[in-house]
Design a protein around this motif. Structure first.
Motif, PDB file in Angstrom:
ATOM      1  N   ARG A  55       0.839  -1.208   0.000  1.00 25.82           N
ATOM      2  CA  ARG A  55       0.000   0.000   0.000  1.00 25.82           C
ATOM      3  C   ARG A  55       0.875   1.260   0.000  1.00 25.82           C
ATOM      4  NH1 ARG A  55      -5.847  -0.910   1.099  1.00 25.82           N
ATOM      5  NH2 ARG A  55      -6.042  -2.546  -0.454  1.00 25.82           N
TER       6      ARG A  55
ATOM      7  N   CYS B 199       3.797   1.471  -1.301  1.00 27.45           N
ATOM      8  CA  CYS B 199       4.390   1.555  -2.637  1.00 27.45           C
ATOM      9  C   CYS B 199       3.381   2.121  -3.639  1.00 27.45           C
ATOM     10  CB  CYS B 199       4.869   0.162  -3.046  1.00 27.45           C
ATOM     11  SG  CYS B 199       6.108   0.180  -4.333  1.00 27.45           S
ATOM     12  N   VAL B 200       2.116   1.719  -3.526  1.00 25.49           N
ATOM     13  CA  VAL B 200       1.063   2.261  -4.395  1.00 25.49           C
ATOM     14  C   VAL B 200       0.916   3.769  -4.145  1.00 25.49           C
ATOM     15  CG1 VAL B 200      -1.432   2.249  -4.858  1.00 25.49           C
ATOM     16  CG2 VAL B 200      -0.208   0.083  -4.625  1.00 25.49           C
TER      17      VAL B 200
ATOM     18  N   ALA C  26       3.795   5.583  -5.700  1.00 23.69           N
ATOM     19  CA  ALA C  26       3.645   5.662  -7.154  1.00 23.69           C
ATOM     20  C   ALA C  26       2.675   6.780  -7.519  1.00 23.69           C
ATOM     21  CB  ALA C  26       3.169   4.327  -7.713  1.00 23.69           C
TER      22      ALA C  26
END
Lengths: 302, 302
Positions: free
Chosen positions: B182, B184-185, B188
């Motif tokens: 989560r 990392c999302v 991004a």
């Protein structure tokens, strides 16, 4: 002909099936070798070719680069994180093979003009970014294997000792995290928000699938829908989303990237279905060496 | 006055120390409340203010949003991943507090003109991106606590049962991975490659620090240099790099973002040094509730 060979061959065939590939004509990966042959011979020839061989050299370079990418500063972390990337332990590298074949399948055709030469430099750059996707996929895959083995407490796994038994649960967790962080750094370097988000979501899916597997009610165990959902998360999401990422990096339309995704999704599901059936019907001989979970079963050679 | 209060106050003081802040004049976070007061009173007043209170409401909103961000589909994963974000379990939220104060410290001053109003909308957008950094930092922090506890096998930890004992090692590993994915999302989605790379590297540092801690030779145990390096990786890298990320998002020069980094680095190191000394000299009363590792020691209330 083994079922694994048949699957991989389908990837090679995808070059003919995907819309953009038909525009590629004689410049596609296979076409380059066969553009003077009549169509019927081309098809026969393609069917006899081992798809793994088509990108074997490229996979080999990629695996060497991976060994460099996963090298750690602290010795204990290094030896654990690098374990699955050692020579002789690396398995068939099924996923990098599929992804590189997909990269060829979604390749745009180039003319021989000056403009074509400029485009050819861009194409090399694109190929290298698609190789990055294969590297990231492999790091996420290995990290999830390391974490899935935590607390299995199995003395042997298919006759060989598991990494966690040798290195300890804790180091396996840390080494898996290390690989995830390297994958995340590599994703950030690609500088494509959509791709980064796709790939990060696959980690969530792997975790969700594993949790579904270890916490199933009796009712859920009998549900084909639950089984397929779990299988998508655990085996199919990573390969399908990385196939999609390869198409997105190539600048394809949503239509093509969804086709690439569907290809990976069905390949992953089929792979796991056969693997699960073989658990009941197969011997270790018919299971062979190419399964997606093969990496866990390798004999420790060092 | 406790040492923890003293540390947090330094963050508030950083608003005066950082170069861009002095340009902020009466529009800075503290200045807004005191711009009619004489300088001497302002300084006295600032010193009496609890820095946690300055951003308490914002931290509270942020923690609510975090609860939403870490909600998972599968019940067993959800209950584990959400555990540390529950009301009553969340601790002092030291890191979000420091990061929001840092966001105020590196704020550019805005005029009251029309141009100023346009800039004010941009400033709100920036603040929300800086809050994202605080959320990502908290997710990485909690994930690392979950993974650090694997295989500790301690029946009680500081008098209370650890999460891993209740939920099991495996679920803690999976829930930690879920939080990392989560994070990392969310990284991004920020769409800033430099920031994404910085934050991903902190995960690698956390893992490196933990490995250094569990695999120390006798010689290394006596080395102050080794101890400080380990402490930087384990406690200081996350807060220093996220402080830097907050400055980078604000569009500051490398000089300012390095100052923000240094601030976080020294704060983190000092924090851990005191925490480690208290292990030898302190009682649980003098240790209090605000330590960085406090989240592990909380009594389970549900």
């Amino acid at each position: 002909m083994s079922w694994r060979w048949a699957f991989a061959r389908h990837v090679a065939q995808a070059q003919r099936l995907l819309p953009t590939s038909s525009a590629g004509g004689g410049t596609g990966l296979l076409g380059r070798h066969h553009h003077h042959m009549p169509l019927a011979s081309q098809i026969r020839s393609k069917e006899q070719q081992d798809p793994f061989e088509l990108v074997a050299d490229e996979v080999s370079l990629l695996v060497n680069r991976l060994r460099f990418m996963v090298s750690a500063e602290v010795p204990k972390l290094a030896s654990t994180a690098e374990y699955f990337f050692k020579v002789g332990v690396e398995g068939k590298r099924f996923q990098p093979t599929v992804l590189l074949l997909m990269a060829s399948a979604v390749k745009f055709s180039l003319s021989e003009s000056t403009e074509g030469k400029v485009l050819s430099i861009l194409a090399d750059k694109l190929r290298s970014r698609q190789q990055n996707i294969a590297e990231i996929t492999e790091m996420i895959h290995v990290a999830s294997l390391m974490h899935d083995d935590v607390l299995d407490n199995a003395d042997t796994r298919c006759g060989v000792r598991s990494l966690n038994l040798i290195k300890g649960n804790k180091l396996s967790v840390l080494a898996g995290d290390f690989l995830l962080s390297r994958a995340c750094v590599a994703l950030a370097a690609l500088g494509n928000t959509e791709v980064a988000s796709l790939m990060a979501t696959t980690v969530e899916h792997l975790v969700t699938g594993e949790t579904m597997q270890i916490s199933t009610s009796t009712e859920q165990q009998r549900s084909m829908e639950y089984y397929l959902q779990k299988t998508y998360y655990k085996t199919s999401s990573l390969i399908s989303n990385s196939c999609k990422a390869v198409a997105i990096l190539a600048g394809h339309t949503a239509e093509v990237s969804v086709l690439a995704y569907e290809y990976g999704r069905n390949l992953g599901l089929a792979f796991q279905l056969i693997d699960d059936v073989l658990n009941f019907t197969g011997t270790s001989a018919s299971l062979g060496n190419g399964s997606l979970s093969h990496i866990r079963h390798v004999r420790i050679t060092t």
